[in-house]
Motif scaffolding. Structure first.
Motif, PDB file in Angstrom:
ATOM      1  N   THR A 168      20.486   4.193  43.890  1.00 43.74           N
ATOM      2  CA  THR A 168      20.242   3.291  45.016  1.00 43.74           C
ATOM      3  C   THR A 168      19.874   1.887  44.552  1.00 43.74           C
ATOM      4  N   PHE A 169      19.663   1.691  43.249  1.00 42.87           N
ATOM      5  CA  PHE A 169      19.207   0.383  42.777  1.00 42.87           C
ATOM      6  C   PHE A 169      20.313  -0.671  42.808  1.00 42.87           C
ATOM      7  N   ALA A 170      21.496  -0.348  42.268  1.00 42.91           N
ATOM      8  CA  ALA A 170      22.588  -1.326  42.223  1.00 42.91           C
ATOM      9  C   ALA A 170      23.009  -1.789  43.624  1.00 42.91           C
ATOM     10  N   PRO A 171      23.171  -0.899  44.613  1.00 44.42           N
ATOM     11  CA  PRO A 171      23.502  -1.383  45.958  1.00 44.42           C
ATOM     12  C   PRO A 171      22.388  -2.250  46.556  1.00 44.42           C
ATOM     13  N   PHE A 172      21.123  -1.921  46.241  1.00 42.15           N
ATOM     14  CA  PHE A 172      20.022  -2.731  46.761  1.00 42.15           C
ATOM     15  C   PHE A 172      20.069  -4.136  46.173  1.00 42.15           C
ATOM     16  N   VAL A 173      20.312  -4.255  44.871  1.00 37.95           N
ATOM     17  CA  VAL A 173      20.365  -5.582  44.238  1.00 37.95           C
ATOM     18  C   VAL A 173      21.575  -6.356  44.743  1.00 37.95           C
ATOM     19  N   ALA A 174      22.701  -5.677  44.983  1.00 35.74           N
ATOM     20  CA  ALA A 174      23.873  -6.346  45.555  1.00 35.74           C
ATOM     21  C   ALA A 174      23.552  -6.893  46.945  1.00 35.74           C
ATOM     22  N   ALA A 175      22.861  -6.101  47.744  1.00 37.39           N
ATOM     23  CA  ALA A 175      22.464  -6.566  49.080  1.00 37.39           C
ATOM     24  C   ALA A 175      21.457  -7.710  48.978  1.00 37.39           C
ATOM     25  N   LEU A 176      20.555  -7.634  48.002  1.00 34.31           N
ATOM     26  CA  LEU A 176      19.577  -8.709  47.787  1.00 34.31           C
ATOM     27  C   LEU A 176      20.276 -10.007  47.399  1.00 34.31           C
ATOM     28  N   ALA A 177      21.285  -9.930  46.525  1.00 36.42           N
ATOM     29  CA  ALA A 177      22.031 -11.122  46.108  1.00 36.42           C
ATOM     30  C   ALA A 177      22.782 -11.735  47.286  1.00 36.42           C
ATOM     31  N   LYS A 178      23.414 -10.897  48.100  1.00 32.09           N
ATOM     32  CA  LYS A 178      24.142 -11.414  49.265  1.00 32.09           C
ATOM     33  C   LYS A 178      23.198 -12.054  50.269  1.00 32.09           C
ATOM     34  N   ALA A 179      22.077 -11.409  50.534  1.00 30.74           N
ATOM     35  CA  ALA A 179      21.107 -11.968  51.484  1.00 30.74           C
ATOM     36  C   ALA A 179      20.515 -13.270  50.952  1.00 30.74           C
ATOM     37  N   THR A 180      20.280 -13.339  49.639  1.00 31.83           N
ATOM     38  CA  THR A 180      19.744 -14.569  49.051  1.00 31.83           C
ATOM     39  C   THR A 180      20.769 -15.690  49.140  1.00 31.83           C
ATOM     40  N   ALA A 181      22.046 -15.382  48.901  1.00 36.30           N
ATOM     41  CA  ALA A 181      23.101 -16.393  48.996  1.00 36.30           C
ATOM     42  C   ALA A 181      23.210 -16.949  50.409  1.00 36.30           C
ATOM     43  N   GLN A 182      23.012 -16.096  51.403  1.00 36.91           N
ATOM     44  CA  GLN A 182      23.079 -16.559  52.785  1.00 36.91           C
ATOM     45  C   GLN A 182      21.845 -17.365  53.167  1.00 36.91           C
TER      46      GLN A 182
END
Length: 171
Positions: free
Chosen positions: A73-87
């Protein structure tokens, strides 16, 4: 013994919960997101650069006595964190570890060049021009060799697109 730390995203806010304590970080304040791969005893993680310090989000303990794989569950969480940070923060920089960057090579060449000038100057002041010129020429040659690498280095080395995280980086 520290309580378990959990992370979650809610409406542009990263929430860190450690036991009963809860910390909220607005993603629009993030200046940099740096991904770190798992190496040896170090866990994979994401380091957020904030106006007042840094915040590390790791797949397990930041430093453990034995190497453990990152949870699925860590890699999908970091991917979501990166996308949310970019937005939330369009000016944020997204970086990964790079072997050699253009700035590093140019900085080393500048140091070698200034060292060559200093050695040549001090040798001339001491009256040992022949040995000073030999040492300075060797240092200048190494600086030229370092600068020969520049055309092959990528200016954007160490950066990544938050919408396309490099595969295998987070385990």
């Amino acid at each position: 013994m520290q309580p378990l730390t959990t992370w979650r995203l809610e409406d542009g806010v990263l929430i860190e919960q450690r036991g009963k304590r809860e910390r909220r970080v607005a993603l629009n304040t993030v200046r940099r997101l740096h991904l770190t791969p798992a190496r040896g005893r170090l866990a994979a993680g994401a380091i957020l650069g904030l106006p007042r310090g840094q915040l590390g989000v790791y797949s397990g303990q930041a430093l453990s006595l034995k190497a453990t794989p990152a949870p699925e569950t860590f890699a999908p969480f970091v991917a979501a964190l990166a996308k949310a940070t970019a937005q939330a923060s369009p000016t944020a920089r997204f970086t990964v570890p790079a072997m050699a960057t253009m700035g590093t090579v140019i900085g080393a060449a500048v140091l070698l060049g200034s060292g060559a000038l200093a050695v040549g100057g001090f040798a001339a002041l001491a009256g040992q021009i022949d040995i000073g010129l030999a040492l300075a020429s060797h240092m200048a040659f190494v600086a030229i060799l370092a600068l020969a690498l520049v055309p092959w280095l990528d200016r954007r080395a160490g950066r990544f697109d938050p919408l396309a995280i490099p595969p295998g980086l987070l385990g």
